[in-house]
Design an enzyme around this catalytic site. Structure first.
Site, PDB file in Angstrom:
ATOM      1  N   HIS A  91       0.824  -1.224   0.000  1.00  0.00           N
ATOM      2  CA  HIS A  91       0.000   0.000   0.000  1.00  0.00           C
ATOM      3  C   HIS A  91       0.860   1.277   0.000  1.00  0.00           C
ATOM      4  O   HIS A  91       0.482   2.281   0.605  1.00  0.00           O
ATOM      5  CB  HIS A  91      -0.953   0.029   1.204  1.00  0.00           C
ATOM      6  CG  HIS A  91      -1.952  -1.083   1.206  1.00  0.00           C
ATOM      7  ND1 HIS A  91      -3.214  -0.962   0.674  1.00  0.00           N
ATOM      8  CD2 HIS A  91      -1.879  -2.360   1.671  1.00  0.00           C
ATOM      9  CE1 HIS A  91      -3.875  -2.106   0.827  1.00  0.00           C
ATOM     10  NE2 HIS A  91      -3.080  -2.958   1.420  1.00  0.00           N
ATOM     11  N   ASN A 164     -10.337  -2.763   2.433  1.00  0.00           N
ATOM     12  CA  ASN A 164     -10.018  -2.742   1.001  1.00  0.00           C
ATOM     13  C   ASN A 164     -11.284  -2.496   0.206  1.00  0.00           C
ATOM     14  O   ASN A 164     -12.385  -2.500   0.760  1.00  0.00           O
ATOM     15  CB  ASN A 164      -9.423  -4.090   0.571  1.00  0.00           C
ATOM     16  CG  ASN A 164      -7.943  -4.225   0.930  1.00  0.00           C
ATOM     17  OD1 ASN A 164      -7.249  -3.231   1.132  1.00  0.00           O
ATOM     18  ND2 ASN A 164      -7.473  -5.443   0.991  1.00  0.00           N
ATOM     19  N   TYR A 378       0.732  -4.070  12.188  1.00  0.00           N
ATOM     20  CA  TYR A 378       0.707  -2.652  11.800  1.00  0.00           C
ATOM     21  C   TYR A 378       1.535  -1.773  12.718  1.00  0.00           C
ATOM     22  O   TYR A 378       2.305  -0.932  12.267  1.00  0.00           O
ATOM     23  CB  TYR A 378      -0.752  -2.170  11.705  1.00  0.00           C
ATOM     24  CG  TYR A 378      -1.451  -2.742  10.486  1.00  0.00           C
ATOM     25  CD1 TYR A 378      -1.743  -4.105  10.426  1.00  0.00           C
ATOM     26  CD2 TYR A 378      -1.797  -1.954   9.410  1.00  0.00           C
ATOM     27  CE1 TYR A 378      -2.361  -4.654   9.314  1.00  0.00           C
ATOM     28  CE2 TYR A 378      -2.418  -2.494   8.292  1.00  0.00           C
ATOM     29  CZ  TYR A 378      -2.701  -3.846   8.257  1.00  0.00           C
ATOM     30  OH  TYR A 378      -3.303  -4.381   7.146  1.00  0.00           O
TER      31      TYR A 378
HETATM   32 FE1  HDD Z   1      -2.565  -4.768   5.530  1.00  0.00          FE
HETATM   33  C1  HDD Z   1      -1.088  -1.751   5.165  1.00  0.00           C
HETATM   34  C2  HDD Z   1      -5.517  -3.496   4.288  1.00  0.00           C
HETATM   35  C3  HDD Z   1      -3.965  -7.914   5.574  1.00  0.00           C
HETATM   36  C4  HDD Z   1       0.152  -5.921   7.131  1.00  0.00           C
HETATM   37  N1  HDD Z   1      -3.173  -2.978   4.839  1.00  0.00           N
HETATM   38  C5  HDD Z   1      -2.419  -1.847   4.788  1.00  0.00           C
HETATM   39  C6  HDD Z   1      -3.202  -0.765   4.278  1.00  0.00           C
HETATM   40  C7  HDD Z   1      -4.454  -1.257   4.024  1.00  0.00           C
HETATM   41  C8  HDD Z   1      -4.439  -2.644   4.388  1.00  0.00           C
HETATM   42  C9  HDD Z   1      -5.632  -0.491   3.489  1.00  0.00           C
HETATM   43  C10 HDD Z   1      -2.708   0.649   4.043  1.00  0.00           C
HETATM   44  C11 HDD Z   1      -2.989   1.540   5.215  1.00  0.00           C
HETATM   45  C12 HDD Z   1      -2.537   2.946   4.888  1.00  0.00           C
HETATM   46  O1  HDD Z   1      -3.161   3.559   4.020  1.00  0.00           O
HETATM   47  O2  HDD Z   1      -1.570   3.385   5.508  1.00  0.00           O
HETATM   48  N2  HDD Z   1      -4.357  -5.563   4.958  1.00  0.00           N
HETATM   49  C13 HDD Z   1      -5.457  -4.848   4.567  1.00  0.00           C
HETATM   50  C14 HDD Z   1      -6.593  -5.734   4.496  1.00  0.00           C
HETATM   51  C15 HDD Z   1      -6.144  -6.986   4.848  1.00  0.00           C
HETATM   52  C16 HDD Z   1      -4.755  -6.862   5.142  1.00  0.00           C
HETATM   53  C17 HDD Z   1      -8.005  -5.316   4.131  1.00  0.00           C
HETATM   54  C18 HDD Z   1      -6.905  -8.266   4.946  1.00  0.00           C
HETATM   55  C19 HDD Z   1      -8.170  -8.334   5.184  1.00  0.00           C
HETATM   56  N3  HDD Z   1      -2.002  -6.585   6.186  1.00  0.00           N
HETATM   57  C20 HDD Z   1      -2.723  -7.749   6.149  1.00  0.00           C
HETATM   58  C21 HDD Z   1      -2.016  -8.790   6.854  1.00  0.00           C
HETATM   59  C22 HDD Z   1      -0.848  -8.229   7.315  1.00  0.00           C
HETATM   60  C23 HDD Z   1      -0.857  -6.849   6.878  1.00  0.00           C
HETATM   61  C24 HDD Z   1      -2.518 -10.212   7.029  1.00  0.00           C
HETATM   62  C25 HDD Z   1       0.271  -8.824   8.095  1.00  0.00           C
HETATM   63  C26 HDD Z   1       0.216  -9.910   8.805  1.00  0.00           C
HETATM   64  N4  HDD Z   1      -0.752  -4.003   5.973  1.00  0.00           N
HETATM   65  C27 HDD Z   1       0.208  -4.652   6.682  1.00  0.00           C
HETATM   66  C28 HDD Z   1       1.402  -3.786   7.014  1.00  0.00           C
HETATM   67  C29 HDD Z   1       0.982  -2.424   6.398  1.00  0.00           C
HETATM   68  C30 HDD Z   1      -0.363  -2.730   5.778  1.00  0.00           C
HETATM   69  C31 HDD Z   1       2.715  -4.351   6.596  1.00  0.00           C
HETATM   70  C32 HDD Z   1       1.967  -1.740   5.473  1.00  0.00           C
HETATM   71  C33 HDD Z   1       2.031  -0.309   5.916  1.00  0.00           C
HETATM   72  C34 HDD Z   1       1.249  -0.259   7.125  1.00  0.00           C
HETATM   73  O3  HDD Z   1       0.766  -1.493   7.436  1.00  0.00           O
HETATM   74  O4  HDD Z   1       1.050   0.736   7.813  1.00  0.00           O
HETATM   75  O5  HDD Z   1       1.578  -3.695   8.392  1.00  0.00           O
END
Ligand code: HDD
Length: 713
Positions: A91, A164, A378
């Site tokens: 993202h 999402n 997160y």
């Molecule tokens: Fe995630 C970012 C949505 C599963 C780990 N995720 C991130 C963002 C969105 C989502 C919208 C961007 C937020 C922003 O604008 O800063 N993610 C989802 C959805 C998931 C999902 C809807 C499943 C239903 N994500 C998911 C899992 C993991 C992560 C299973 C880890 C185990 N996601 C992350 C992250 C991020 C992230 C690595 C990257 C940057 C951040 O968090 O702030 O922690």
């Protein structure tokens, strides 16, 4: 030794401007909305020292070496050297906006969360939309899932709904997330492709992981190329809990529904936009808010009573499943309006830190194993991305609710904590800050006391094992044109996969289990043998079709905020332009006048009309529809102008409504295009508007699609 400043550029000196330029500059200056706080202030260092010369490093003589003692130059360069922070691992590409949320009524029966109780209360929100795969600078319109993350700044603390634009996910357990992300990201040896999933590692992974089948078919559908961020649905994906003051818990799925309807680009358009306007979605959102076309979404929930948890032919804890709206309808809770653009992209959009673990009393988690893992991930990622555990102090992340606790120090601490007691209990600060029992007025957070009696075990629940029924439900629920787009998307993406065994595995072991026609059509496009049957038995489910899943059923029934290009050259019928513009404005739509160049065009009766841009400057892919007014000389000029002809052909190919007024009918003959419900001509603008607006309201002329295929891309 005197330091000589370069002579200022003459054009920057007010007194020496030409009168025209001075006027324009003064006008632009008076229009500047994004004015710096430093207006009228002296340039100073970070230590507050006024700077006399920002042009020259301190040197030993005008041609000599620079001196280390130049603290002004060193401070400036050092800060610059550290301007970048790590982009988000997923993202990374995104944009954001401020707004507010307002509850429709008091939902106290459902939840004790205060922001869902007082309909008079406007809770501030910040939303960040994103793509998943590409880096910060990648294109907006690539085929990808879109992030839809909302931070509610409630009086009881921040609530982040990090969702999402698709209601399911690729995997069922968070431990698989790094594998999935490594597979979809650009390949590690050559960092290709940027912003897309059409490559071997992605298809290798998803063809080996059948639980991804449902999400992948969403990603191959039109949902992955939304027309705008304003026209996307949002989903909390996981099942959550809402809990009322009596402690009654219900399972819920969160939904965002845009009041502007849900619709998408067509594939050729999306690909071209990714090159011609990388910022297409970002720009659209920004401009809509600047123009006062505030985007709105209704927040709703599907509610499942605790005792009905096991009533479905899937597990509501499985994030690869939807609860079809036909089985559990959505209860509307309130509306979100985005009405303010950020002042500074970095400080707000880049530094905003979401976490599904940010919840408030009245909301709680379910045991969805994907959600449970996210609760850890997160906050952890923010520590490296934002440089420490104090990211909650950044202005964009600060709750409006006050925060007091014994947490102290660490990198980038900005709060100056007073007092000696940074522990609890204490007696030297009167025991403050103190806990608030959950039962008290505005009580403290209390987790739902769910009873757990189980063995500690690494095992996937058997109830998570049906990977194909809902992918099939999705495919069956699509309109004919949506099905064709899905077949084309799988064929395109798998066609980019180099290893034939991966293509074959996806067709035989995934697609054949979703729908044989889908599998066979894709196989045919890839030159693979047609599968005869699936590899797993088809399960009987309670629903064959869910009309709520098709975007064909999600249009708003109006043309508000739609954009229409008006093509004109010298000799154009000025009255026709006026009439069309007025009619569009009355419907809340917008028109832009485009000429062969950026110079004004002359109307048939000799008036000079300023144009908004040249046709090259604002291509047809940036509009929903095209209007060509009559005027013999204008139409003759457009007939001989390749850019204008391409404009119309491209709009036709992308299934957009086109209205040709008066002499402009010639263009249809010249381009040999057949009239249809969206390709209209007529002498009277008034009579043209009704069918023209109806066609725009249908978003695209889908019936034209087979013919449009013959038009060169
Ligand atoms: Fe995630 C970012 C949505 C599963 C780990 N995720 C991130 C963002 C969105 C989502 C919208 C961007 C937020 C922003 O604008 O800063 N993610 C989802 C959805 C998931 C999902 C809807 C499943 C239903 N994500 C998911 C899992 C993991 C992560 C299973 C880890 C185990 N996601 C992350 C992250 C991020 C992230 C690595 C990257 C940057 C951040 O968090 O702030 O922690």
């Amino acid at each position: 030794m005197s330091i000589k400043k370069p002579a200022p550029d003459k054009s920057e000196m007010a007194g020496t401007d030409t009168p025209d330029r001075a006027n324009t500059n003064a006008k632009l200056d008076s229009l500047e909305k994004f004015r710096s706080d430093a207006t009228g202030q002296a340039l100073r260092t970070n230590q507050g020292v006024k700077i006399a010369d920002n042009q020259n490093t301190l040197k030993a003589g005008p041609r000599g070496p620079s001196l280390l003692e130049d603290f002004i130059m060193r401070e400036k360069i050092t800060h610059f050297d550290h301007e970048r922070i790590p982009e988000r691992i997923v993202h990374a590409r995104g944009t954001g906006a401020h707004g507010f949320f307002q509850s429709y009524e008091n939902h106290a029966a459902l939840t004790k969360a205060g922001f869902l109780q007082d309909p008079g209360k406007k809770t501030p929100v910040f939303v960040r939309f994103s793509t998943v795969q590409g880096p910060r600078g990648s294109g907006d319109t690539v085929r990808d899932v879109r992030g839809f993350a909302v931070k509610f700044f409630t009086d009881e603390g921040n609530f982040d709904l990090v969702g999402n634009n698709m209601p399911v996910f690729f995997i069922q357990d968070a431990i698989k997330f790094p594998d999935f992300v490594h597979a979809v990201k650009p390949e590690p040896h050559n960092e290709i492709p940027t912003g897309g999933s059409a490559h071997d590692t992605f298809w290798d992974f998803v063809s080996l992981v059948p639980e991804s089948a449902h999400m992948v078919i969403w990603a191959m559908s039109d949902r992955a190329i939304p027309k705008s961020l304003r026209s996307m649905q949002g989903f909390g994906v996981h099942t959550f809990r809402l809990i009322n003051a009596e402690g009654k818990s219900r399972f819920v799925k969160f939904h965002w529904r845009p009041t502007a309807g849900t619709c998408s680009l067509v594939w050729d358009e999306a690909q071209k936009l990714a090159g011609k306007d990388t910022d297409y979605h970002r720009r659209d959102l920004w401009e809509a808010i600047e123009m006062g076309d505030y985007p709105e979404w209704e927040l709703g929930v599907q509610i499942v009573e605790e005792e009905n948890e096991h009533d479905f032919d899937f597990d509501i804890l499985d994030p690869t499943k939807i609860i079809p709206e036909e089985i559990v309808p959505i209860t509307p809770l309130g509306k979100m309006t985005l009405n303010r653009n950020p002042d500074n992209f970095f400080a707000e959009v880049e530094q905003v830190a979401f976490c599904p673990g940010h919840i408030v009393p009245g909301i709680d988690f379910s045991n969805d194993p994907l959600l449970q893992g996210r609760l850890f991930s997160y906050t952890d990622t923010q520590i490296s991305r934002l440089g420490g555990p104090n990211f909650h102090e950044l202005p964009i992340n600060r709750p409006v609710a006050p925060f007091h606790n014994g947490q102290r120090d660490a990198q980038h601490r900005t709060t100056i904590d007073k007092g000696r007691a940074s522990y609890e209990p204490n007696s030297i600060d009167g025991g403050w800050p103190k806990e608030t029992p959950p039962a008290a007025q505005d009580g403290g957070f209390e987790s739902y006391p769910e009873r757990i009696d189980a063995a500690k075990i690494r095992q996937r629940s058997e109830s998570f094992s049906d990977h194909f029924s809902q992918a099939r439900l999705f495919f069956n629920s699509m309109s004919e044109h949506e099905k064709e787009h899905i077949i084309a998307a799988y064929s395109f993406e798998l066609g980019k996969v180099e290893r034939e065994f991966i293509r074959a595995r996806e067709v035989n072991e995934i697609l054949a289990n979703i729908d044989l026609t889908l599998a066979r059509r894709v196989a045919q496009n890839l030159g693979l043998p047609a599968p005869v049957k699936g590899t797993v038995e088809v399960r009987k489910t309670s629903l064959d079709r869910s009309p709520a899943l098709s975007q064909a059923n999600l249009l708003p029934g109006n043309i508000k905020t739609r954009k229409v290009a008006i093509l004109a050259a010298n000799g154009v019928d000025g009255a026709a332009i006026d009439a069309m513009k007025k009619a569009l404005e009355a419907e809340g739509a917008h028109a832009k006048l485009l000429g062969p160049t950026s110079a004004p065009v002359k109307t048939a009766d000799g008036k000079a009309l300023a144009v908004d841009a040249s046709m090259e400057g604002m291509p047809s892919i940036a509009f929903d529809a095209v209007f060509v007014p009559g005027g013999a000389a204008s139409v003759t000029a457009l007939s001989g102008d390749g850019v204008a002809l391409h404009y119309l052909l491209e709009a036709y190919k992308h299934l957009k409504a086109i209205a040709l007024h008066g002499e402009a009918k010639q263009l249809q003959d010249l381009l040999k295009l057949d009239a249809d419900v969206g390709l209209l001509q007529g002498k009277d603008v008034g009579a043209l508007t009704k069918p023209f607006f109806a066609a725009i309201g249908e978003h695209r002329v889908w019936a034209r699609e087979p013919k449009a295929k013959a038009i060169p891309a």
